[in-house]
Design an enzyme around this catalytic site. Sequence first.
Site, PDB file in Angstrom:
ATOM      1  CE  LYS A 182     -11.150 -17.705 -15.983  1.00 61.15           C
ATOM      2  NZ  LYS A 182     -10.744 -16.338 -16.398  1.00 61.15           N
TER       3      LYS A 182
ATOM      4  CB  SER B 247     -13.306 -14.258 -14.232  1.00 65.92           C
ATOM      5  OG  SER B 247     -12.423 -14.382 -15.333  1.00 65.92           O
TER       6      SER B 247
ATOM      7  CB  SER C 232      -9.887 -12.534 -15.716  1.00 66.83           C
ATOM      8  OG  SER C 232     -11.176 -12.025 -15.557  1.00 66.83           O
TER       9      SER C 232
HETATM   10  N1  GLN Z   1     -13.505  -8.209 -14.472  1.00 64.69           N
HETATM   11  C1  GLN Z   1     -13.560  -7.983 -15.878  1.00 64.69           C
HETATM   12  C2  GLN Z   1     -14.956  -8.246 -16.393  1.00 64.69           C
HETATM   13  O1  GLN Z   1     -15.794  -8.530 -15.607  1.00 64.69           O
HETATM   14  C3  GLN Z   1     -12.551  -8.809 -16.594  1.00 64.69           C
HETATM   15  C4  GLN Z   1     -12.975 -10.207 -16.823  1.00 64.69           C
HETATM   16  C5  GLN Z   1     -11.930 -11.008 -17.554  1.00 64.69           C
HETATM   17  O2  GLN Z   1     -10.802 -10.562 -17.759  1.00 64.69           O
HETATM   18  N2  GLN Z   1     -12.322 -12.180 -17.981  1.00 64.69           N
HETATM   19  O3  GLN Z   1     -15.219  -8.157 -17.531  1.00 64.69           O
END
Ligand code: GLN
Length: 472
Positions: free
Chosen positions: A77, A152, A176
């Site tokens: 990532k 994400s 994420s």
């Molecule tokens: N979807 C969650 C957020 O928007 C988790 C994001 C993540 O784990 N980086 O914060």
Amino acid sequence: MSGETISQMVGRLLDGRATARANVEAALSRLTEHGSYNSLISTCEQRALQRADQIDQSLRKEPGRAGRLAGVPFVAKDNFLSFGAPTTAASKMLRNFQAPYQATVIERLEAEGAICVAKSNLDAFAHGSSTENSDFGPTLNPHDKSRVPGGSSGGSAAAVALGSVPFALGTDTGGSVRLPASFCGVVGYKPTYGLLSRFGVVAMASSTDVVGTLSRSAGDAALLVDVMSGRDPHDATTLDRPSDLRYKGGLRPLNVGLIEEFMGPEVDPAVKAAIENTCQKLARMGHRVNKVSLASLPLALAVYYIVVPAEISSNLARYDGIRYGYSAPRAASLEATYGLSRDQGFNAENKRRILIGTYVLSSGYIEAYYQKAQTVRTKLINDFKAAFKRFDFLIGPVAPATAFKLGQNTKDPLKMYLTDVMTVGASMAGLPAVSLPAGSDPAGLPIGAQLIGPQLSDGKLLQLAQDMEGVN
Ligand code: GLN
């Protein structure tokens, strides 16, 4: 090769049926072939091929002696600091940032012979659940291009689901890794907080950020955590590596709790059916499944969206347009440099979180919001602890529904946040969790089952996941 696990790939290298160069070239050509999914931000082609040649050379010198991940290509990532390509966090703020050092986990993977071939797409600074918040355009779902891959770590999940690489690195602050794994039909593993070093990972919310893996099998996830875990002098929150991280085969009958709060009427019937099937499978394997209620779990989302923006507002304060990253041109003063660089470098979602975070920490509101959220967080941790007195593991869906359409939730941030309702609990409590492919809905979209364990139960959790993979 699509479908191949890490150990199969290393096996082919060791007995001379493959070379590291051929593995890297094949991965790069598959990634190019799947370019229309926009799963990548950049490739590290030159460095990857150089490393492959070095590995092939040392194998020729000492045949049979190779690292546990020798010649295995992977994707990281783009919020992992790494050499060979910029590290952007999918944000305009870091568009051309060249990392001066590499993340500890990347160093540890490389020490065992793995080769980073590309950097994957994400929501900018990992703020999101769909990759639509990327400043480099959204990634598309490998099963249906009109849908999101989850986020994400959407680019990492898509790259693995498309068969381009056997594994990818992601980060999981509130789901994420698990959410995109579930939406793309791969295994997503979020370790116990502190098991893997966060050094060299662009910080989102430091009290819940963890490094996680996306892979085709739970066995590969276990191998990867074994390689990457252990204390890191650069990250004071890292834990000693538990001795039982690798599969030993055969678990005694376990007590598994089906989380009632995650099986309500708002959950898609196909998702519920897939979880019920998974529970039946566990029963066929000799485990006992019973319902469990965690009263504070429905509050986890509200707690998350107070505590996490608070930490984000603090972590993002370092982007000032001076030290590194984007600096607004033609700013007339120091003050203007700060203001314009942050205004132009951050996107709308980044700014929303900075604003919320600053608000909940400000004098007069901190007691009402941030401190209250921390109190509820403690209650949540205690509810999990109580549940783990009765149960070895908990089970439920990863998300209330399967992958949604691109654009469906972008106009309503609260609707987007609701996607995270089933993943944020384990994050707030620092618990290990894994998302396992558990079937698909009538449209053929993958469904993930989530298993959550007590802190440091990672070895046993992945052992159960591996056992489940062998049963229909
Ligand atoms: N979807 C969650 C957020 O928007 C988790 C994001 C993540 O784990 N980086 O914060």
